[in-house]
Motif scaffolding. Structure first.
Motif, PDB file in Angstrom:
ATOM      1  N   MET A 128       6.769   9.399   0.599  1.00  0.00           N
ATOM      2  CA  MET A 128       7.901   8.402   0.399  1.00  0.00           C
ATOM      3  C   MET A 128       7.139   7.099  -0.620  1.00  0.00           C
ATOM      4  N   GLU A 129       6.535   6.752   0.208  1.00  0.00           N
ATOM      5  CA  GLU A 129       5.989   5.694  -0.668  1.00  0.00           C
ATOM      6  C   GLU A 129       5.088   5.540  -1.367  1.00  0.00           C
ATOM      7  N   ARG A 130       3.862   6.680  -2.017  1.00  0.00           N
ATOM      8  CA  ARG A 130       3.592   6.443  -3.551  1.00  0.00           C
ATOM      9  C   ARG A 130       4.709   7.354  -4.342  1.00  0.00           C
ATOM     10  N   HIS A 131       5.891   7.891  -3.788  1.00  0.00           N
ATOM     11  CA  HIS A 131       6.496   8.125  -5.187  1.00  0.00           C
ATOM     12  C   HIS A 131       7.670   6.606  -5.169  1.00  0.00           C
ATOM     13  N   GLN A 132       7.671   5.962  -4.642  1.00  0.00           N
ATOM     14  CA  GLN A 132       8.670   4.988  -4.719  1.00  0.00           C
ATOM     15  C   GLN A 132       7.921   4.004  -5.561  1.00  0.00           C
ATOM     16  N   SER A 133       6.477   3.491  -4.668  1.00  0.00           N
ATOM     17  CA  SER A 133       5.551   1.994  -4.944  1.00  0.00           C
ATOM     18  C   SER A 133       5.422   2.344  -5.757  1.00  0.00           C
ATOM     19  N   GLY A 134       4.107   3.718  -5.305  1.00  0.00           N
ATOM     20  CA  GLY A 134       2.632   3.858  -6.146  1.00  0.00           C
ATOM     21  C   GLY A 134       1.648   3.067  -5.096  1.00  0.00           C
ATOM     22  N   ILE A 135       2.139   3.369  -4.107  1.00  0.00           N
ATOM     23  CA  ILE A 135       1.402   2.973  -3.317  1.00  0.00           C
ATOM     24  C   ILE A 135      -0.410   3.359  -3.879  1.00  0.00           C
ATOM     25  N   SER A 136      -1.433   2.561  -3.529  1.00  0.00           N
ATOM     26  CA  SER A 136      -2.597   2.615  -3.449  1.00  0.00           C
ATOM     27  C   SER A 136      -2.336   3.914  -2.165  1.00  0.00           C
ATOM     28  N   VAL A 137      -4.246   4.419  -2.210  1.00  0.00           N
ATOM     29  CA  VAL A 137      -4.086   5.157  -0.530  1.00  0.00           C
ATOM     30  C   VAL A 137      -4.768   3.864   0.130  1.00  0.00           C
ATOM     31  N   GLY A 138      -5.114   2.890  -0.594  1.00  0.00           N
ATOM     32  CA  GLY A 138      -6.494   2.162   0.018  1.00  0.00           C
ATOM     33  C   GLY A 138      -5.185   1.189   0.657  1.00  0.00           C
ATOM     34  N   ASP A 139      -4.388   0.664   0.074  1.00  0.00           N
ATOM     35  CA  ASP A 139      -2.968  -0.328   0.543  1.00  0.00           C
ATOM     36  C   ASP A 139      -2.729   0.017   1.566  1.00  0.00           C
ATOM     37  N   PHE A 140      -2.212   1.674   1.290  1.00  0.00           N
ATOM     38  CA  PHE A 140      -1.073   2.555   2.077  1.00  0.00           C
ATOM     39  C   PHE A 140      -1.915   2.897   3.846  1.00  0.00           C
ATOM     40  N   CYS A 141      -3.043   3.277   3.307  1.00  0.00           N
ATOM     41  CA  CYS A 141      -4.426   2.988   5.558  1.00  0.00           C
ATOM     42  C   CYS A 141      -3.846   1.731   5.343  1.00  0.00           C
ATOM     43  N   SER A 142      -4.443   1.393   4.892  1.00  0.00           N
ATOM     44  CA  SER A 142      -4.639  -0.297   5.473  1.00  0.00           C
ATOM     45  C   SER A 142      -2.717  -0.471   6.073  1.00  0.00           C
ATOM     46  N   LYS A 143      -2.170  -0.387   5.623  1.00  0.00           N
ATOM     47  CA  LYS A 143      -0.186  -1.176   5.775  1.00  0.00           C
ATOM     48  C   LYS A 143      -0.106  -0.530   6.901  1.00  0.00           C
ATOM     49  N   HIS A 144      -1.104   1.248   7.490  1.00  0.00           N
ATOM     50  CA  HIS A 144      -0.399   1.888   8.294  1.00  0.00           C
ATOM     51  C   HIS A 144      -1.837   1.973   9.458  1.00  0.00           C
ATOM     52  N   GLY A 145      -2.673   1.108   9.465  1.00  0.00           N
ATOM     53  CA  GLY A 145      -3.636   1.137  10.074  1.00  0.00           C
ATOM     54  C   GLY A 145      -4.915   2.345  10.830  1.00  0.00           C
ATOM     55  N   ILE A 146      -4.739   2.765   9.529  1.00  0.00           N
ATOM     56  CA  ILE A 146      -6.021   4.154   9.506  1.00  0.00           C
ATOM     57  C   ILE A 146      -6.537   3.688   8.224  1.00  0.00           C
ATOM     58  N   SER A 147      -8.040   4.290   8.566  1.00  0.00           N
ATOM     59  CA  SER A 147      -8.925   3.957   7.881  1.00  0.00           C
ATOM     60  C   SER A 147      -8.677   4.565   6.684  1.00  0.00           C
ATOM     61  N   THR A 148      -9.485   4.474   5.533  1.00  0.00           N
ATOM     62  CA  THR A 148     -10.044   5.460   4.030  1.00  0.00           C
ATOM     63  C   THR A 148     -10.530   6.167   4.642  1.00  0.00           C
ATOM     64  N   ALA A 149     -11.934   6.159   6.046  1.00  0.00           N
ATOM     65  CA  ALA A 149     -12.445   7.459   5.777  1.00  0.00           C
ATOM     66  C   ALA A 149     -11.360   8.913   6.594  1.00  0.00           C
ATOM     67  N   THR A 150     -10.798   7.934   7.326  1.00  0.00           N
ATOM     68  CA  THR A 150      -9.868   9.329   7.834  1.00  0.00           C
ATOM     69  C   THR A 150      -9.312   9.783   7.368  1.00  0.00           C
ATOM     70  N   TRP A 151      -8.789   9.560   6.153  1.00  0.00           N
ATOM     71  CA  TRP A 151      -7.674   9.666   5.825  1.00  0.00           C
ATOM     72  C   TRP A 151      -8.668  10.471   4.731  1.00  0.00           C
TER      73      TRP A 151
END
Length: 150
Positions: free
Chosen positions: A26-49
């Motif tokens: 949803m966020e990727r489609h609506q705003s084009g959020i990057s993986v890094g920003d998404f992970c930061s926003k939702h409290g998950i590390s990019t390594a985990t993602w």
């Protein structure tokens, strides 16, 4: 996401994974959020993602791709079909206008993925997230016959 296009959560995907997958699409489609920003926003590390629980998990990756197809609008599908036709026509010409086509494909990759998923289903290739939904050979046979008739 459109209720007509709801994708069932496959077995092997936790509630948290399903929640994050839906949010990411949803966020990727609506705003084009990057993986890094998404992970930061939702409290998950990019390594985990990018690790075994998420993107290296073929069931999760397939589920994420299928979810991406649910946000493709009819207008986007139509635009993709027009560009796809243009690509086929231009493939035989030397002056193909590759930059314009690449720009479209980069910006509408979710449409390309949705189209790929549809073609795979037409060929009887079952995405990872749907494997295990059928328990017997008869159920699989019935599903394939339904696709052929539809």
């Amino acid at each position: 996401m459109d209720e007509q296009k709801q994708i069932p959560v496959p077995s092997g995907i936790s509630e948290e994974q399903a929640r994050l997958a839906k949010l990411y699409v949803m966020e990727r489609h609506q705003s084009g959020i990057s993986v890094g920003d998404f992970c930061s926003k939702h409290g998950i590390s990019t390594a985990t993602w990018y690790g075994e629980s998420y993107m290296k998990n073929p069931v999760f990756e397939s589920y994420l791709t299928a979810l991406g197809g649910t946000v493709v609008s009819a207008d986007e599908q139509e635009a993709y079909q027009i560009v796809k036709q243009k690509i086929m026509q231009m493939a035989t010409k030397q002056s193909a206008g590759v930059k314009e086509i690449q720009l479209f494909l980069e910006n509408f990759s979710h449409v390309v993925e949705a189209d790929k998923q549809e073609r795979m289903k037409e060929l009887g290739i079952v995405p990872e997230h749907e494997k295990g939904q059928f328990k017997t050979v008869e159920e699989r046979k019935a599903s394939l016959l339904a696709r052929l008739k539809g």
